[in-house]
Design a protein around this motif. Structure first.
Motif, mmCIF file in Angstrom:
data_model
loop_
_atom_site.group_PDB
_atom_site.id
_atom_site.type_symbol
_atom_site.label_atom_id
_atom_site.label_comp_id
_atom_site.label_asym_id
_atom_site.label_seq_id
_atom_site.Cartn_x
_atom_site.Cartn_y
_atom_site.Cartn_z
ATOM 1 N N TRP A 1 -12.502 -13.772 -13.135
ATOM 2 C CA TRP A 1 -14.319 -13.420 -12.493
ATOM 3 C C TRP A 1 -14.271 -13.466 -10.964
ATOM 4 N N LEU A 2 -13.512 -13.585 -10.025
ATOM 5 C CA LEU A 2 -12.786 -12.936 -8.647
ATOM 6 C C LEU A 2 -12.921 -11.909 -8.718
ATOM 7 N N ALA A 3 -11.736 -11.410 -9.500
ATOM 8 C CA ALA A 3 -10.897 -9.760 -9.768
ATOM 9 C C ALA A 3 -12.514 -8.989 -10.088
ATOM 10 N N MET A 4 -13.002 -9.331 -11.738
ATOM 11 C CA MET A 4 -14.276 -8.899 -12.041
ATOM 12 C C MET A 4 -15.302 -8.939 -10.694
ATOM 13 N N THR A 5 -15.738 -10.049 -9.615
ATOM 14 C CA THR A 5 -17.024 -9.176 -8.628
ATOM 15 C C THR A 5 -16.305 -8.534 -8.735
ATOM 16 N N GLN A 6 -15.650 -8.116 -8.012
ATOM 17 C CA GLN A 6 -15.247 -7.488 -6.948
ATOM 18 C C GLN A 6 -15.815 -5.819 -7.503
#
Length: 483
Positions: A128-133
């Motif tokens: 999710w952190l990577a997707m948010t970026q």
């Protein structure tokens, strides 16, 4: 206000739907109740977005320039609340301010973090952190084309945005067409990057996270070690190309794929970005070779990666203290300049710097030929007095915002040199630069060690960097006049 909320609802719905993927991963990996937490968050915000759409249906109309600024502000200010609630539900012991800081950092592709190392987090949260970026990178492109460029904010090349402008259409239809024009190339670049990284020794999960982060120039890594410690040489080359993609003009990329030679050759800014990365990369490679005594190939590889990561405002480090190969003043200058317009990179942007150089040369030429009349052009973009006023205004607004933020951070107890780097990293959306090894050697506090006031100030800096500072000032003036 109603048309702004109506369009905002579509962005909110898309952001909420993205939560389904980490939910599926959490369920598939058996990560306890995390899958349910992601689904609850997704369902809540989809319901809110749907209610906004239904209640405002039929009241849509074209957005005025001031309303476009307001839409951009709402996206960067309110969408992180969705991510913050999700993180607070899925990461144990994460406070409200820390969760909002993390969400703002991710959505603005800044890459600053207050979370524990990725190895200590559930994989669904890391995804999710990577997707948010990645979502933030796409949002950056849409906001620039949809809201900022049509109004010429900060001298943005409006003639370039007209290539995909759909004037006269309802706002919802216009948004759909812009997504159709911009998103396929962004998605395709991510898919190609993922496949090439997955073809190396990397796990598919790590390859996906790195692809999301590199294409969006976000700087998030699924491991706490440096890139060179777990990514093979071919993967490092792929990451360099992906970062260059993220830092070049998306409209130039579109013309490139469509083989529009005249427009492609007229847009020099993206070529300058690539050339600057290559030139500075060779210099850094030579410095690495002298400092470490490694092979020429490894030194050039590390130099190219470090220069590209810095210029594109990504913030990846290929080895410990890699950014220290440059002096701090040079790092500050490169961060402030950034890369190309209509890209996911932060900073002032090369076209503005080029325009100011062109104007300086013209003024010097007038000293020699005071009655001469010569039009000013840079990469096919004409520059008149109105455009130059907008560019200088954007430049000064960027500088003043950075200085003001650095003073505010220094008042929170951060050493001033560190406060300047932290402020510039926030406004240029290059958070990992501050967290490099010189933060440890100079005893600067980490992001996790900063107090609430400093974190909120950095959130403001990150949002201003994505919104374009001058657009925020324009919206403030408009609201004061309306009040």
């Amino acid at each position: 206000m109603i048309p702004v909320v109506y369009v905002f609802a579509y962005f909110l719905a898309a952001y909420a739907i993205a939560l389904v993927l980490p939910a599926v991963v959490a369920i598939g990996l058996g990560e306890g109740t995390l899958g349910l937490d992601f689904l609850i968050s997704a369902g809540l915000w989809i319901f809110v977005a749907g209610a906004m759409m239904l209640s405002l249906r039929g009241r849509e109309r074209r957005l005025r320039p001031s309303q476009r600024y307001l839409l951009a502000l709402m996206l960067w200010l309110l969408l992180p609340l969705v991510g913050a609630l999700t993180l607070a539900m899925t990461v144990d012991g994460l406070g409200a301010v820390d969760a909002y800081f993390e969400a703002v950092s991710g959505l603005t592709t800044t890459g600053a973090t207050v979370l524990p190392p990725p190895e200590e987090l559930p994989r669904s949260v890391v995804l999710w952190l990577a997707m948010t970026q990645w979502i933030g990178g796409g949002l950056t492109l849409l906001v620039v084309v949809l809201a900022l460029a049509p109004s010429g904010v900060g001298g943005l090349p409006e003639t370039h945005s007209r290539m995909i402008e759909h004037g006269g259409l309802p706002e919802r239809r216009r948004l759909v067409l812009l997504v159709r024009d911009v998103f396929p190339i962004y998605l395709g670049a991510t898919a190609v990057t993922f496949l090439l990284l997955a073809a190396t020794e990397l796990e598919a999960f790590e390859a996906l996270c790195l692809a999301f982060s590199a294409v969006s120039t976000g700087g998030f890594s699924p491991r706490s070690v440096t890139i060179g410690e777990y990514v093979p040489t071919f993967g490092i080359v792929v990451l360099v190309v992906a970062m260059l993609y993220g830092a070049t003009n998306v409209l130039w990329q579109r013309n490139l794929f469509q083989l529009r030679r005249s427009r492609r050759m007229s847009d020099r800014e993206s070529l300058w970005t690539i050339g600057l990365c290559l030139g500075l990369g060779l210099i850094a490679g030579f410095a690495f070779f002298q400092a470490a005594g490694q092979g020429v190939g490894i030194a050039i590889r590390d130099g190219m990666f470090t220069a590209t990561s810095l210029i594109t405002t990504s913030g990846f480090e290929i080895r410990h203290a890699s950014f220290e190969i440059f002096s701090i003043p040079l790092v500050v200058i490169l961060l402030a300049i950034g890369a190309a317009s209509f890209s996911t990179a932060g900073g002032i942007k090369l076209f503005r710097i080029g325009a100011m150089v062109v104007q300086g040369g013209r003024e010097l030429n007038r000293l020699v030929y005071p009655h001469g009349i010569r039009p000013s052009r840079l990469g096919g973009q004409p520059y008149d007095i109105q455009v130059m006023k907008a560019i200088w205004t954007a430049f000064l607004a960027f500088v003043f915002a950075t200085v003001a933020l650095s003073l505010l951070l220094a008042s929170e107890g951060i050493p001033y040199e560190g406060a300047v780097i932290a402020a510039l990293s926030a406004v240029s959306n290059a958070g990992p630069i501050y967290a490099s090894d010189w933060a440890i050697s100079n005893d600067w506090p980490s992001y996790a060690e900063m107090d609430t006031g400093a974190l909120l100030a950095l959130c403001l800096g990150m949002i201003l960097g994505r919104l374009e500072v001058v657009a925020a000032l324009g919206l403030l003036v408009y609201m004061v006049r309306r009040g």
